[in-house]
Every structure is written in C-alpha cells, then in structure tokens.
Write a protein that holds these residues in place. Structure first.
Motif, PDB file in Angstrom:
ATOM      1  N   GLN A  20      -1.147   4.660   8.439  1.00  0.00           N
ATOM      2  CA  GLN A  20      -1.043   6.096   8.176  1.00  0.00           C
ATOM      3  C   GLN A  20       0.187   6.323   7.312  1.00  0.00           C
ATOM      4  N   TYR A  21       0.075   7.227   6.365  1.00  0.00           N
ATOM      5  CA  TYR A  21       1.171   7.533   5.432  1.00  0.00           C
ATOM      6  C   TYR A  21       1.624   6.272   4.692  1.00  0.00           C
ATOM      7  N   GLY A  22       0.710   5.309   4.510  1.00  0.00           N
ATOM      8  CA  GLY A  22       1.040   4.075   3.800  1.00  0.00           C
ATOM      9  C   GLY A  22       1.827   3.078   4.619  1.00  0.00           C
ATOM     10  N   GLN A  23       1.873   3.263   5.933  1.00  0.00           N
ATOM     11  CA  GLN A  23       2.639   2.376   6.804  1.00  0.00           C
ATOM     12  C   GLN A  23       1.806   1.947   8.008  1.00  0.00           C
ATOM     13  N   PHE A  40      -5.801   8.760   8.845  1.00  0.00           N
ATOM     14  CA  PHE A  40      -5.363   7.436   9.275  1.00  0.00           C
ATOM     15  C   PHE A  40      -6.542   6.476   9.148  1.00  0.00           C
ATOM     16  N   CYS A  41      -6.236   5.185   9.049  1.00  0.00           N
ATOM     17  CA  CYS A  41      -7.275   4.167   8.933  1.00  0.00           C
ATOM     18  C   CYS A  41      -6.996   3.050   9.924  1.00  0.00           C
ATOM     19  N   ILE A  42      -8.063   2.390  10.361  1.00  0.00           N
ATOM     20  CA  ILE A  42      -7.974   1.305  11.327  1.00  0.00           C
ATOM     21  C   ILE A  42      -8.713   0.098  10.775  1.00  0.00           C
ATOM     22  N   MET A  43      -8.003  -1.027  10.618  1.00  0.00           N
ATOM     23  CA  MET A  43      -8.626  -2.294  10.247  1.00  0.00           C
ATOM     24  C   MET A  43      -8.962  -3.012  11.557  1.00  0.00           C
ATOM     25  N   GLU A  44     -10.191  -3.521  11.645  1.00  0.00           N
ATOM     26  CA  GLU A  44     -10.666  -4.099  12.897  1.00  0.00           C
ATOM     27  C   GLU A  44     -11.198  -5.513  12.691  1.00  0.00           C
ATOM     28  N   GLU A  64      -7.409  10.793   0.004  1.00  0.00           N
ATOM     29  CA  GLU A  64      -6.779  10.934   1.320  1.00  0.00           C
ATOM     30  C   GLU A  64      -6.777   9.596   2.066  1.00  0.00           C
ATOM     31  N   MET A  65      -7.880   8.859   1.959  1.00  0.00           N
ATOM     32  CA  MET A  65      -7.930   7.535   2.581  1.00  0.00           C
ATOM     33  C   MET A  65      -6.911   6.608   1.922  1.00  0.00           C
ATOM     34  N   ARG A  66      -6.854   6.656   0.606  1.00  0.00           N
ATOM     35  CA  ARG A  66      -5.889   5.815  -0.114  1.00  0.00           C
ATOM     36  C   ARG A  66      -4.453   6.156   0.283  1.00  0.00           C
ATOM     37  N   GLY A  67      -4.170   7.424   0.521  1.00  0.00           N
ATOM     38  CA  GLY A  67      -2.839   7.828   0.956  1.00  0.00           C
ATOM     39  C   GLY A  67      -2.490   7.246   2.323  1.00  0.00           C
ATOM     40  N   ALA A  68      -3.469   7.185   3.223  1.00  0.00           N
ATOM     41  CA  ALA A  68      -3.231   6.595   4.544  1.00  0.00           C
ATOM     42  C   ALA A  68      -2.981   5.096   4.436  1.00  0.00           C
ATOM     43  N   LEU A  69      -3.709   4.437   3.539  1.00  0.00           N
ATOM     44  CA  LEU A  69      -3.627   2.978   3.402  1.00  0.00           C
ATOM     45  C   LEU A  69      -2.403   2.509   2.624  1.00  0.00           C
ATOM     46  N   GLY A  70      -1.891   3.359   1.734  1.00  0.00           N
ATOM     47  CA  GLY A  70      -0.735   2.979   0.925  1.00  0.00           C
ATOM     48  C   GLY A  70      -0.996   1.721   0.126  1.00  0.00           C
ATOM     49  N   GLY A  71       0.004   0.871  -0.004  1.00  0.00           N
ATOM     50  CA  GLY A  71      -0.127  -0.364  -0.760  1.00  0.00           C
ATOM     51  C   GLY A  71      -0.735  -1.516   0.018  1.00  0.00           C
TER      52      GLY A  71
END
Length: 188
Positions: free
Chosen positions: A58-61, A74-78, A170-177
């Motif tokens: 979230q927020y690139g972190q 926010f995103c969740i890698m599973e 918005e998804m890209r913003g959550a994922l950041g780099g």
C-alpha cells in the motif's frame, strides 16, 4: 405516490447506465477490461513473512497485515505455501491467466461483542464492502505464486459515495516500484 415512481425510475436509469460502462477500453476507467496478454512484473525481491502466504502493499510500501488502511487502495500478493521461514519471491514476469472483479461484503455478527463494537453499523448495512480485482498468475519457473489482488473498502468513511473498482493507476500507486501491471499495449 409520484415520488416513489420517480425514485424507482431514477434507480432503474442508474442501474442500466452502470451496466453500460462494463468492459471499458480506457485504462483510466474503473471498469477497464484488461486485455489478453496483460502481465505482472515483480521488479525486486519481495519477502513474505514466516507463517504467511501473503504480503500486502500500500502506498508503494510493504505494510503489515494489520497495518493496511482499507479505505485506500491496497494489493496482496499470494503464494500457495506457508513456510516457517521468510519466502523470497524473486523478480520476474508472470503471465496473467485470468482477471476477475468481485464485490465482497462482511457483516459482523450482532452476537459478537468484539466485532459489534467496531464493525457493525446500526442500520444493518455491511461493515466492509470490498471491491476486488484479482489477477491469477502463472510462471512455470514459480508455480507457487498464485495471485495478485487489489482492493479497497467502499464502506469506509469518505468512500461510500464511490462504489467502484480501482483504476489501473490506483493499483499502480498501491504497488509502487515493487510490482508493475503491464497491459500488452505498454510492452510495445
């Protein structure tokens, strides 16, 4: 009597109008139809804590499970496996085999005093209303990686008027780099 008919007519127009926007070709739309060939690029080593099968961004972190501000994207890698040790997902590209959008409600049981104190509204509406986009991932070299899910809680204060899925940006913003979502047209 007239006002009831007017409200029904307006609701019907909103419902019909909402259906017309599904499957948009515009990447800025929350209804963007991700085309075949979209991929997910893991740009750097992504650690998953011991005893977990997910990591939240979230927020690139990277954020702790209980640290997600659910009113924001926010995103969740599973992955498929729990481990007693840190799992290190190595950089690389995943093919997206399926993109699905869903809406998930959670209403805390009124009989649970712990949940009721924090998560139940007096009017009986759901406490959480998540708009979720799920990317099913495939890489023969890393079969343990399952999916990337991006969401936000639309019942959170300030979000109730939105009621929509996240946009690509918005998804890209959550994922950041950490992770890149790459539609096929951007790979050219």
């Amino acid at each position: 009597m007239r006002s009831g008919i007017g409200v029904s007519a307006v609701f019907g127009m909103v419902a019909i109008g909402g259906c017309g926007s599904l499957g948009s070709p515009d990447p800025a739309s929350p209804n963007y139809a991700f085309p075949p060939g979209v991929s997910v690029q893991l740009n750097q080593v992504l650690p998953i804590n011991p005893g977990a099968a997910t990591v939240r961004l979230q927020y690139g972190q990277i954020v702790p499970r209980n640290g997600v501000q659910e009113q924001d994207p926010f995103c969740i890698m599973e992955v498929n496996t729990l481990s007693d040790q840190v799992q290190l997902l190595q950089p690389g590209r995943f093919e997206v085999t399926q993109v699905t959008r869903s809406i998930s409600t959670i209403t805390a049981a009124a009989s649970s005093p712990l949940l009721k104190a924090r998560h139940v509204y007096d009017d009986g509406t759901p406490s959480f209303l998540y708009y979720i986009t799920t990317f099913r991932l495939h890489d023969p070299a890393r079969p343990d990686v399952r999916s990337l899910r991006c969401a936000w809680d639309q019942m959170a204060p300030g979000n109730r008027g939105l009621m929509r899925h996240l946009t690509l940006d918005e998804m890209r913003g959550a994922l950041g780099g950490w992770i890149s979502l790459i539609p096929p047209v951007e790979r050219l």
